[in-house]
Design a protein around this motif. Structure first.
Motif, PDB file in Angstrom:
ATOM      1  N   UNK A 282      53.935 107.561  30.499  1.00 20.37           N
ATOM      2  CA  UNK A 282      54.951 107.520  29.440  1.00 20.37           C
ATOM      3  C   UNK A 282      55.964 108.666  29.582  1.00 20.37           C
ATOM      4  N   UNK A 285      58.437 107.503  32.116  1.00 18.12           N
ATOM      5  CA  UNK A 285      59.350 106.516  31.522  1.00 18.12           C
ATOM      6  C   UNK A 285      60.330 107.165  30.553  1.00 18.12           C
TER       7      UNK A 285
ATOM      8  N   UNK B 280      54.655  97.535  28.867  1.00 22.70           N
ATOM      9  CA  UNK B 280      53.389  98.251  28.726  1.00 22.70           C
ATOM     10  C   UNK B 280      53.655  99.742  28.558  1.00 22.70           C
ATOM     11  N   UNK B 281      52.767 100.417  27.840  1.00 22.12           N
ATOM     12  CA  UNK B 281      52.854 101.871  27.725  1.00 22.12           C
ATOM     13  C   UNK B 281      51.498 102.496  28.060  1.00 22.12           C
ATOM     14  N   UNK B 282      51.345 103.786  27.794  1.00 21.13           N
ATOM     15  CA  UNK B 282      50.103 104.467  28.164  1.00 21.13           C
ATOM     16  C   UNK B 282      48.895 103.889  27.423  1.00 21.13           C
ATOM     17  N   UNK B 283      49.112 103.345  26.218  1.00 24.49           N
ATOM     18  CA  UNK B 283      47.992 102.724  25.489  1.00 24.49           C
ATOM     19  C   UNK B 283      47.566 101.452  26.223  1.00 24.49           C
ATOM     20  N   UNK B 285      47.878 100.871  29.361  1.00 28.10           N
ATOM     21  CA  UNK B 285      47.186 101.258  30.587  1.00 28.10           C
ATOM     22  C   UNK B 285      45.782 101.800  30.309  1.00 28.10           C
ATOM     23  N   UNK B 288      43.727  98.731  30.029  1.00 23.50           N
ATOM     24  CA  UNK B 288      43.413  98.232  31.378  1.00 23.50           C
ATOM     25  C   UNK B 288      42.260  99.034  31.967  1.00 23.50           C
ATOM     26  N   UNK B 292      38.647  97.788  33.214  1.00 26.11           N
ATOM     27  CA  UNK B 292      38.164  98.062  34.575  1.00 26.11           C
ATOM     28  C   UNK B 292      36.814  98.788  34.540  1.00 26.11           C
ATOM     29  N   UNK B 305      42.156  91.596  31.179  1.00 18.10           N
ATOM     30  CA  UNK B 305      43.290  91.935  30.309  1.00 18.10           C
ATOM     31  C   UNK B 305      44.471  91.054  30.651  1.00 18.10           C
ATOM     32  N   UNK B 356      37.177 107.514  31.020  1.00 19.01           N
ATOM     33  CA  UNK B 356      37.636 108.901  30.961  1.00 19.01           C
ATOM     34  C   UNK B 356      38.175 109.256  29.568  1.00 19.01           C
ATOM     35  N   UNK B 358      40.678 110.871  28.515  1.00 12.79           N
ATOM     36  CA  UNK B 358      42.104 110.677  28.235  1.00 12.79           C
ATOM     37  C   UNK B 358      42.381 109.243  27.743  1.00 12.79           C
TER      38      UNK B 358
END
Lengths: 397, 397
Positions: A282, A285, B280-283, B285, B288, B292, B305, B356, B358
């Motif tokens: 982000x 971006x 898409x944004x960091x949320x 991802x 995703x 995974x 997804x 993770x 984050x």
């Protein structure tokens, strides 16, 4: 070890380069032969450089060694480093065979010491500068007559993009078609002096963790991306022609558009890989958004983003647009380190116009430092050695 | 307005559908003809549905009107809505011409009232369900004999993906090749009963602002993306065959892989557009990443997804993997709304394994609600009318 043996030394600095047409994909992993040509700008060594001393002596005990930023590297098991050393020694051997009066340096153990003037933590691809410096320093030590183009074939085997760091200015890496890689080499498209006004602002973004390594990621893309084939075979060859023309004509708008499109194309084929690969986040971006906002405000393309295999943004602009382009970021990020120095001090903070609040906050929270630089020259031979007269590595600062 | 005139009414509900092979690109913008075929799952109307009453009466003064979620819509200037109404009236006229005893409903003013059972703020594409309900309700009001496939040609002109909401289960929209669009229609690939164990978990992500509209974004991609051509002509046709086979064979792993790959391919061509488009944004991802991680832990693909033109994640999984797939998200996001109801209550929280930190924090901060649902049936005719016996719109709840 006999202290009385002669120590042969040669030192060089080599620059970082940041591609505007991206290298992503190998058609031969052993020789580092790429799926497509690429093009980069060599960045000024005032900001970013690798400094390497190559030395050899009868007093050095085998095997060859490399100390990088004060740490001993395992080069014996690095096929890439071994390939470079073998190629360079072989060229020296040929010289020695022709001229019997030359010292037999090719038989001596090499002691290599290298240091970067920028923190590895910055996440900047240092391997390009590192391998370029290593190849250049040894070539100088061996007094090889080969041109930078010829040496680029050797550096390429160390790290693909290293071949582009053997020259300054605007450099193309021709993919070539031969199986042995003998036509896969770097060429100067234009020297620094052709367009010295080109500037680069690097936004260093703190990533939570290192993403997929370039080598692994490239192979995943080549093997799985269904969109990548068109990029390799059609899109990049067309863009190479267009951007070389733009550079020759100093047409910044075309240069900027192709730079941004090619960065996006590269990250698109990463996303299209299986499993998908993400390098931008982000913060990246938000940087794209800020560049788009600055361009909209200017009514033309005055700056261009590009992203390598990580979240850092590199923003190219011309000196005349320093205020409108880089000034926006200085205004948003006034207190982070990196605005000092020749290129940074001249940047006046500039209002960021209509940049949305969310992007503003994301940049403030996510950018840890900037690097202010510009297009620069190729490797330089210097007399500051990282191996002393007794053959001992100078302690790392 | 005469209160004594007869009021003709018909009401229907219609479902939302979420594509696994994405529709992105029109070859004809007026007729909503797509650049490629697509395939979706119709979602249960228990969770998400549009409810529409179509009514007409001699007492209604012209023009035709639509009240959506309590707000009067301007349908006179909506070419898409007008195209649907015109097509449906024309079919009714043909019936009336053949059978003189039929009331001349085609001459009467339409009063349409529609309401969704989910908040528009959720950012879920409601236009598909809305246009499907509108077309189905008017077709029922007019007692049209046309099949869902035939009606899908009309709904497609309202909103492309609406054609897929006229049927339940697993639905393909065949791109077709004819210029008039008469072969661009929806077909049932398999009914709900074929694979009723298919579940969907929607993670509603609060976006700072609505991205580029689908219609505008699609055109940008068609006109500018250099990678999109391969997707339209080769990649999607191949994937359509593969995923239809996977659905017929109830091969979830292949279904999951193609679903994820096609979502990534769609977002890749968005990024490759000029200017680039991000949904898409960091949320997204982080979602995703969680999928995974769950798949890695299971040692096979148990969830998939997919992302539409926004940051919301839709995660498909089979009932037998409820605990391993959806349970991970219930464990990470226990207190956000949406876990109630038939599909949600059966989900037991499950440890999220090696996800993770984050990604974990990003999901907690960025997901505002979930919707627990599964594959469901097509539109249903119901007796709950949104227009009362006097022809007055029932107030919106």
């Amino acid at each position: 070890m006999s202290g009385s043996s002669q120590i042969y030394r040669s030192s060089t600095t080599a620059p970082v380069n940041i591609a505007v047409i991206k290298y992503w994909g190998k058609r031969d992993t052993a020789l580092n032969l790429p799926t497509n040509s690429s093009l980069s700008l060599t960045l000024s060594q005032k900001s970013l450089r690798a400094h390497t001393t190559a030395s050899c002596s009868e007093s050095f005990t085998s095997p060859d060694s490399l100390i990088l930023n004060g740490e001993k590297e395992d080069i014996q098991s690095s096929k890439r480093t071994q390939a470079c050393l073998k190629n360079l020694r072989s060229l020296r051997e040929k010289l020695e065979a022709k001229d019997g009066s030359l010292p037999k340096l090719s038989k001596l153990t090499l002691r290599l010491v290298s240091a970067n003037n920028f923190p590895t933590a910055a996440g900047l691809a240092s391997s390009a500068a590192g391998f370029a410096a290593l190849v250049r320093a040894i070539a100088d030590l061996y007094e090889l007559p080969q041109s930078p183009e010829e040496l680029s074939i050797i550096a390429r085997q160390g790290s693909g993009s290293a071949c582009r760091s053997l020259m300054g200015g605007f450099v193309a890496w021709r993919a070539g078609t031969k199986e042995d890689g003998s036509d896969s080499l770097a060429e100067e498209v234009a020297p620094v002096s052709h367009w010295p006004e080109m500037r680069a602002l690097v936004l260093v973004v703190s990533a939570e963790k290192k993403g997929v390594s370039s080598t692994a990621g490239m192979q995943t893309t080549v093997e799985t991306s269904t969109l990548a084939r068109a990029r390799f075979s059609e899109i990049v060859p067309r863009r190479m022609k267009e951007i070389e023309k733009a550079i020759h004509e100093k047409d910044f708008e075309t240069f900027a558009r192709i730079t941004m499109q090619d960065s996006n194309s590269f990250h698109a084929i990463c996303l299209d890989s299986w499993p998908p690969i993400h390098y931008m986040n982000d913060v990246s971006r938000a940087a794209m958004n800020a560049v788009e906002t600055a361009n909209r405000k200017a009514g033309k393309l005055i700056c261009a983003y590009t992203f390598d295999a990580g979240p850092n943004a590199v923003i190219y602009y011309l000196e005349e647009h320093t205020h409108q382009a880089a000034g926006v970021f200085k205004s948003i990020l006034p207190r982070i380190p990196g605005w000092e120095g020749e290129f940074g001090e001249m940047i006046r903070p500039n209002e960021f116009g209509s940049l949305e609040q969310k992007s503003l906050m994301t940049l403030k929270a996510g950018v840890s430092r900037v690097i202010c630089t510009g297009v620069g020259g190729g490797p330089e031979k210097i007399e500051e050695h990282l191996v002393d007269e007794k053959g001992i590595a100078v302690p790392h600062e």
